[in-house]
Design an enzyme around this catalytic site. Structure first.
Site, PDB file in Angstrom:
ATOM      1  N   ARG A 101     -15.911   5.436  -6.449  1.00 43.49           N
ATOM      2  CA  ARG A 101     -14.819   6.421  -6.477  1.00 43.49           C
ATOM      3  C   ARG A 101     -14.433   6.618  -7.938  1.00 43.49           C
ATOM      4  NH1 ARG A 101      -9.440   7.193  -2.805  1.00 43.49           N
ATOM      5  NH2 ARG A 101     -11.096   8.005  -1.483  1.00 43.49           N
ATOM      6  N   HIS A 128     -15.722  15.017  -1.790  1.00 42.85           N
ATOM      7  CA  HIS A 128     -15.363  13.834  -0.988  1.00 42.85           C
ATOM      8  C   HIS A 128     -16.228  13.882   0.280  1.00 42.85           C
ATOM      9  CE1 HIS A 128     -13.287  10.453   0.406  1.00 42.85           C
ATOM     10  NE2 HIS A 128     -12.055  10.901   0.533  1.00 42.85           N
ATOM     11  N   GLN A 131     -15.428  11.862   3.599  1.00 43.16           N
ATOM     12  CA  GLN A 131     -14.279  12.400   4.326  1.00 43.16           C
ATOM     13  C   GLN A 131     -14.717  13.535   5.249  1.00 43.16           C
ATOM     14  OE1 GLN A 131     -10.764  11.501   3.949  1.00 43.16           O
ATOM     15  NE2 GLN A 131     -10.826  12.613   5.866  1.00 43.16           N
ATOM     16  N   ASP A 219      -4.484  18.878   2.467  1.00 40.15           N
ATOM     17  CA  ASP A 219      -4.672  17.714   1.592  1.00 40.15           C
ATOM     18  C   ASP A 219      -3.466  17.692   0.656  1.00 40.15           C
ATOM     19  OD1 ASP A 219      -5.674  15.664  -0.027  1.00 40.15           O
ATOM     20  OD2 ASP A 219      -7.341  16.837  -0.841  1.00 40.15           O
ATOM     21  N   CYS A 259      -6.650  14.680   5.366  1.00 47.89           N
ATOM     22  CA  CYS A 259      -7.469  13.525   4.977  1.00 47.89           C
ATOM     23  C   CYS A 259      -6.617  12.287   4.735  1.00 47.89           C
ATOM     24  CB  CYS A 259      -8.314  13.871   3.759  1.00 47.89           C
ATOM     25  SG  CYS A 259      -7.346  14.430   2.348  1.00 47.89           S
ATOM     26  N   ARG A 287     -13.520   7.473   9.658  1.00 45.49           N
ATOM     27  CA  ARG A 287     -14.122   7.127   8.353  1.00 45.49           C
ATOM     28  C   ARG A 287     -15.035   5.907   8.524  1.00 45.49           C
ATOM     29  NH1 ARG A 287     -11.569   8.655   3.772  1.00 45.49           N
ATOM     30  NH2 ARG A 287     -13.526   7.947   2.853  1.00 45.49           N
TER      31      ARG A 287
END
Ligand code: CP
Ligand code: NVA
Length: 302
Positions: A101, A128, A131, A219, A259, A287
């Site tokens: 990340r 991402h 996700q 988001d 998310c 996830r």
């Protein structure tokens, strides 16, 4: 699939392969005896905060029989300026794979190239992918599929999650509508590349975008790394909130997705959040399942 670096780099067939496997991984979570990562140690190398991604990868790697270490980028020499190429070559000699990340998309690509071990993008400024794969699993579970559906993304249309949705629409062909203020809309070069295969509407009019949509998705307004822009972002995005009024213009039974983490009263009202909490936390749980599918597929290709 040797790495998972972006949705852009996946074919539709690869996306469906992940989703199908994610469904069977989820169904067999407590009965599976397969341990494809046995004997491997994986590293999570994170330069940004995380709850869901960190926990789901740590749990997922262990459930697949592997060992896992969490490395905060600031605590390793990378944070003192050791090049990513050298970090990758060292880790490639020791690890079974890496989950990263960070900020620059090029850093995960360079890591994958130099380490030669399976590498997963756990969020960059550009994408991402984990996700979006978990979100697609959730949409398939709840709506039966994404084909023929419309997904409306509301808020920061230039952020990593929105960009990954653009590539998902390009690969899978569903209708994507992005409601975002000027200055926070996806860049035109990206849109023109994706629009060769995608149906994408970009508008400042949040009601136009939400009308009849099957999924309302949002988001945070201030992504990690953008904190200095907080005041201007909050001012520009205030009209771009999922609330019960907006849910009322979407399709009957529309999904509300986020998310997470969520900021109630900003991108989503507290009322809408609680009314759709089941979907939101099913989405978070997925996830784990989607990422276990990703780990299985990329470790099998080594
Ligand atoms: N959605 C998501 O990636 O959450 P975290 O930042 O908590 O990992
Ligand atoms: N766009 C957000 C996603 C958080 C999971 C960020 O980058 O902070």
């Amino acid at each position: 699939m040797k790495h998972l670096l972006s949705i852009e780099s996946l074919t539709s067939q690869e996306i469906y392969e992940v989703l199908d496997l994610a469904d069977s991984v989820k169904a067999g979570r407590h009965s599976s005896t397969e341990r494809p990562l046995a004997g491997q140690c994986w590293a999570l190398i994170f330069s940004k905060s995380s709850t869901r991604t960190r926990v789901s990868f740590e749990v997922g790697i262990r459930e697949l029989g592997g060992d896992v270490m969490f490395l905060s980028a600031n605590d390793i020499q990378l944070g003192r300026g050791e090049p990513i190429e050298d970090t990758a070559r060292v880790m490639g000699r020791m690890l079974g794979g890496a989950v990263i990340r960070t900020y620059r998309q090029s850093d995960v690509e360079i890591f994958a190239e130099y380490s030669q071990i399976p590498t997963v993008n756990a969020l960059t400024d550009d994408e991402h992918p984990c996700q979006i794969l978990a979100d697609l699993q959730t949409i398939r579970e709840k709506l039966g599929g994404i084909e023929g559906r419309s997904l409306c993304f509301i808020g920061d249309g230039a952020c990593n999650v929105a960009r990954s949705w653009i590539w998902a629409a390009a690969r899978l062909g569903f209708e994507l509508r992005i409601a975002a203020p000027k200055g926070f809309q996806p860049d035109l070069e990206l849109l023109s590349r994706a629009s060769e295969t995608a149906r994408i509407l970009v508008t400042e009019d949040v009601h136009e975008a939400a009308r009849g949509a099957d999924v309302l998705y949002t988001d945070v307004w201030v992504s990690m790394g953008k904190e200095e822009e907080t005041a201007s972002r909050l001012a520009a995005m205030t009209p771009y909130q999922i609330n019960q009024g907006l849910v009322g213009v979407a399709a009957r039974g529309a999904l509300v997705m986020h998310c997470l983490p969520a900021y109630r009263g900003k991108e989503i009202s507290a009322e809408s959040f609680e009314a759709h909490a089941k979907t939101l936390f099913d989405q978070a749980e997925n996830r784990l399942h989607a990422q276990k599918a990703i780990l299985r597929l990329i470790s099998a290709s080594v």
